[in-house]
Design an enzyme around this catalytic site. Structure first.
Site, PDB file in Angstrom:
ATOM      1  N   SER A  95       0.850  -1.182   0.000  1.00  0.00           N
ATOM      2  CA  SER A  95       0.000   0.000   0.000  1.00  0.00           C
ATOM      3  C   SER A  95       0.887   1.233   0.000  1.00  0.00           C
ATOM      4  O   SER A  95       1.899   1.277   0.718  1.00  0.00           O
ATOM      5  CB  SER A  95      -0.901   0.000   1.236  1.00  0.00           C
ATOM      6  OG  SER A  95      -1.755   1.134   1.233  1.00  0.00           O
ATOM      7  N   HIS A  99       2.402  12.076  -1.053  1.00  0.00           N
ATOM      8  CA  HIS A  99       1.947  13.466  -0.943  1.00  0.00           C
ATOM      9  C   HIS A  99       3.066  14.376  -1.461  1.00  0.00           C
ATOM     10  O   HIS A  99       4.035  14.654  -0.752  1.00  0.00           O
ATOM     11  CB  HIS A  99       1.631  13.810   0.517  1.00  0.00           C
ATOM     12  CG  HIS A  99       0.456  13.082   1.078  1.00  0.00           C
ATOM     13  ND1 HIS A  99      -0.838  13.349   0.683  1.00  0.00           N
ATOM     14  CD2 HIS A  99       0.375  12.094   2.002  1.00  0.00           C
ATOM     15  CE1 HIS A  99      -1.677  12.557   1.350  1.00  0.00           C
ATOM     16  NE2 HIS A  99      -0.961  11.789   2.147  1.00  0.00           N
ATOM     17  N   HIS A 109      -2.695   7.321  -4.475  1.00  0.00           N
ATOM     18  CA  HIS A 109      -2.811   6.142  -3.609  1.00  0.00           C
ATOM     19  C   HIS A 109      -2.859   4.905  -4.495  1.00  0.00           C
ATOM     20  O   HIS A 109      -3.470   4.912  -5.564  1.00  0.00           O
ATOM     21  CB  HIS A 109      -4.093   6.225  -2.774  1.00  0.00           C
ATOM     22  CG  HIS A 109      -4.573   4.901  -2.270  1.00  0.00           C
ATOM     23  ND1 HIS A 109      -5.592   4.192  -2.887  1.00  0.00           N
ATOM     24  CD2 HIS A 109      -4.173   4.144  -1.225  1.00  0.00           C
ATOM     25  CE1 HIS A 109      -5.803   3.067  -2.234  1.00  0.00           C
ATOM     26  NE2 HIS A 109      -4.952   3.001  -1.232  1.00  0.00           N
ATOM     27  N   ASN A 111      -2.926   0.384  -3.932  1.00  0.00           N
ATOM     28  CA  ASN A 111      -2.909  -0.746  -3.018  1.00  0.00           C
ATOM     29  C   ASN A 111      -3.197  -2.014  -3.802  1.00  0.00           C
ATOM     30  O   ASN A 111      -4.083  -2.026  -4.664  1.00  0.00           O
ATOM     31  CB  ASN A 111      -3.958  -0.553  -1.919  1.00  0.00           C
ATOM     32  CG  ASN A 111      -4.062  -1.744  -0.986  1.00  0.00           C
ATOM     33  OD1 ASN A 111      -4.702  -2.739  -1.298  1.00  0.00           O
ATOM     34  ND2 ASN A 111      -3.432  -1.618   0.158  1.00  0.00           N
ATOM     35  N   VAL A 112      -2.427  -3.053  -3.550  1.00  0.00           N
ATOM     36  CA  VAL A 112      -2.741  -4.383  -4.069  1.00  0.00           C
ATOM     37  C   VAL A 112      -2.570  -5.370  -2.922  1.00  0.00           C
ATOM     38  O   VAL A 112      -1.612  -5.266  -2.143  1.00  0.00           O
ATOM     39  CB  VAL A 112      -1.854  -4.781  -5.272  1.00  0.00           C
ATOM     40  CG1 VAL A 112      -2.314  -4.077  -6.530  1.00  0.00           C
ATOM     41  CG2 VAL A 112      -0.381  -4.498  -5.013  1.00  0.00           C
ATOM     42  N   ARG A 113      -3.482  -6.335  -2.800  1.00  0.00           N
ATOM     43  CA  ARG A 113      -3.473  -7.177  -1.612  1.00  0.00           C
ATOM     44  C   ARG A 113      -4.163  -8.515  -1.880  1.00  0.00           C
ATOM     45  O   ARG A 113      -4.956  -8.659  -2.812  1.00  0.00           O
ATOM     46  CB  ARG A 113      -4.165  -6.473  -0.452  1.00  0.00           C
ATOM     47  CG  ARG A 113      -5.609  -6.101  -0.757  1.00  0.00           C
ATOM     48  CD  ARG A 113      -6.185  -5.175   0.290  1.00  0.00           C
ATOM     49  NE  ARG A 113      -7.558  -4.794  -0.030  1.00  0.00           N
ATOM     50  CZ  ARG A 113      -7.884  -3.778  -0.823  1.00  0.00           C
ATOM     51  NH1 ARG A 113      -6.943  -3.038  -1.374  1.00  0.00           N
ATOM     52  NH2 ARG A 113      -9.140  -3.496  -1.073  1.00  0.00           N
ATOM     53  N   HIS A 148      -6.554   7.485 -16.308  1.00  0.00           N
ATOM     54  CA  HIS A 148      -7.630   6.523 -16.518  1.00  0.00           C
ATOM     55  C   HIS A 148      -7.334   5.597 -17.695  1.00  0.00           C
ATOM     56  O   HIS A 148      -7.654   4.400 -17.644  1.00  0.00           O
ATOM     57  CB  HIS A 148      -8.957   7.254 -16.709  1.00  0.00           C
ATOM     58  CG  HIS A 148      -9.609   7.644 -15.426  1.00  0.00           C
ATOM     59  ND1 HIS A 148     -10.466   6.809 -14.746  1.00  0.00           N
ATOM     60  CD2 HIS A 148      -9.521   8.766 -14.671  1.00  0.00           C
ATOM     61  CE1 HIS A 148     -10.881   7.390 -13.643  1.00  0.00           C
ATOM     62  NE2 HIS A 148     -10.314   8.592 -13.576  1.00  0.00           N
ATOM     63  N   HIS A 178     -20.203  12.457   4.151  1.00  0.00           N
ATOM     64  CA  HIS A 178     -20.606  13.565   5.016  1.00  0.00           C
ATOM     65  C   HIS A 178     -20.443  14.920   4.334  1.00  0.00           C
ATOM     66  O   HIS A 178     -20.990  15.922   4.799  1.00  0.00           O
ATOM     67  CB  HIS A 178     -19.832  13.532   6.338  1.00  0.00           C
ATOM     68  CG  HIS A 178     -18.349  13.626   6.174  1.00  0.00           C
ATOM     69  ND1 HIS A 178     -17.592  12.623   5.637  1.00  0.00           N
ATOM     70  CD2 HIS A 178     -17.484  14.623   6.496  1.00  0.00           C
ATOM     71  CE1 HIS A 178     -16.320  12.971   5.641  1.00  0.00           C
ATOM     72  NE2 HIS A 178     -16.230  14.185   6.142  1.00  0.00           N
ATOM     73  N   GLY A 262      -2.894  -4.176  13.969  1.00  0.00           N
ATOM     74  CA  GLY A 262      -1.721  -3.924  13.139  1.00  0.00           C
ATOM     75  C   GLY A 262      -0.834  -2.828  13.710  1.00  0.00           C
ATOM     76  O   GLY A 262      -1.132  -2.201  14.732  1.00  0.00           O
TER      77      GLY A 262
END
Length: 308
Positions: A95, A99, A109, A111-113, A148, A178, A262
């Site tokens: 992950s 910035h 960002h 992430n691969v999992r 994209h 929100h 974690g």
């Protein structure tokens, strides 16, 4: 099912990405290897790679983790039914969140999992997840279309349905309910994916991971030397607040890490280093800051618009 090949791929991907960002930015990442001994809530190991105060990245983290536990957290079972609740599990992934210092370079960002659970009543259940998304502070349509298109091309070998399906999933997931506002311009996101079996699902995850540098580095190279001042910096730190809100309230990976016991520093190293909030602030109409809201922070068919 051979999870060792997944681990080998993920460690190699982390090395590849960190080396590329070090070469681009000129600043070395520190490496923090950690291990959880057997007998606790979690056992396993990982490597957190981090740069702070760099010329390119004000803060950037790229983490590998591989953990095992005796009770799968609720955040990982919401799409799977009661039979997996509290089952023994194994999870591993890479992950990252970068910035950048320059407000014209977007935050990114990826992430691969993989997650495997072993219910008492049956064989292991394995699924994959991942994706990447872009969070600009100042919008550039060429960058959005390029990002994209790279994601679309990475998913194309696995079926024409994958990019539109995972693009929509990303738009819906990275959304601040929100505030009724997208976090950024999206990308692709998939979770709990196992419908094609272990090998095809793993191959799709690899393709997404391998596409990260081709998707992001050209944008970095185009924008990193653009002149900016206090106005752009103020807007960047204000918009970073949205990133913090999403990660702490909605992000499933953050919730999984905290609920499973974690390593807190590794889980929260996605946070930006400098953030501001303002009470009921809105950009002036007609400004580049206002254009981010009107033109970019809404779901768009980036590739369909380009073809029209």
């Amino acid at each position: 099912m051979n999870t060792s090949v997944v681990r080998e791929y993920l460690l190699g991907l982390q090395d590849l990405i960190v080396a590329a960002m070090e070469a681009e930015g000129g600043d070395a990442f520190v490496s923090d290897a950690w291990q959880r001994e057997p007998g606790g809530k979690l056992e396993g190991d990982g490597i957190s790679r981090l740069v702070e105060g760099g010329a390119l990245l004000e803060r950037g983290g790229c983490s590998f983790s591989h953990v095992k536990g005796q009770s799968l957290p609720p955040s990982a079972t919401q799409h799977h039914g009661a039979e997996l609740a509290h089952a023994p599990f194994e999870a591993m992934g890479v992950s990252l969140v970068f910035h950048p210092r320059n407000p014209y370079v977007p935050t990114v960002h990826m992430n691969v999992r993989m997650l495997a659970a072993t219910p008492a009543s049956g064989a292991p259940v394995v699924w994959f997840g991942g994706g990447m998304d872009l969070t600009p502070y100042y919008g550039f349509e060429d960058d959005a279309r390029y990002f994209h298109a790279t994601n679309r091309d990475a998913l194309a070998p696995f079926g024409a349905d994958k990019y539109p399906r995972f693009k929509r999933w990303c738009d819906e997931y990275f959304f601040l309910k929100h505030r009724n506002e997208p976090r950024g311009i999206g990308g692709v996101f998939f979770d709990d994916f196992s419908e094609d079996g272990f090998e095809p699902s793993f191959a799709m995850m690899r393709s997404v991971g391998d596409a990260f540098l081709p998707a992001y580095l050209p944008i970095v190279k185009r924008r990193r030397d653009m002149a900016h001042g206090g106005r752009e910096r103020d807007f960047q730190t204000y918009r970073r607040g949205r990133y913090v809100e999403f990660n702490l309230v909605f992000d499933r990976g953050t919730l999984f890490g905290l609920q499973s016991g974690g390593r807190t520093e590794s889980i929260l190293m996605s946070m930006p280093p400098v953030v501001t909030w303002r009470y009921d602030w809105h950009p002036e109409p007609g400004t580049p800051e206002a254009r981010l809201y009107s033109d970019f922070l809404r779901p768009r068919d980036w590739l369909g618009e380009a073809a029209a």
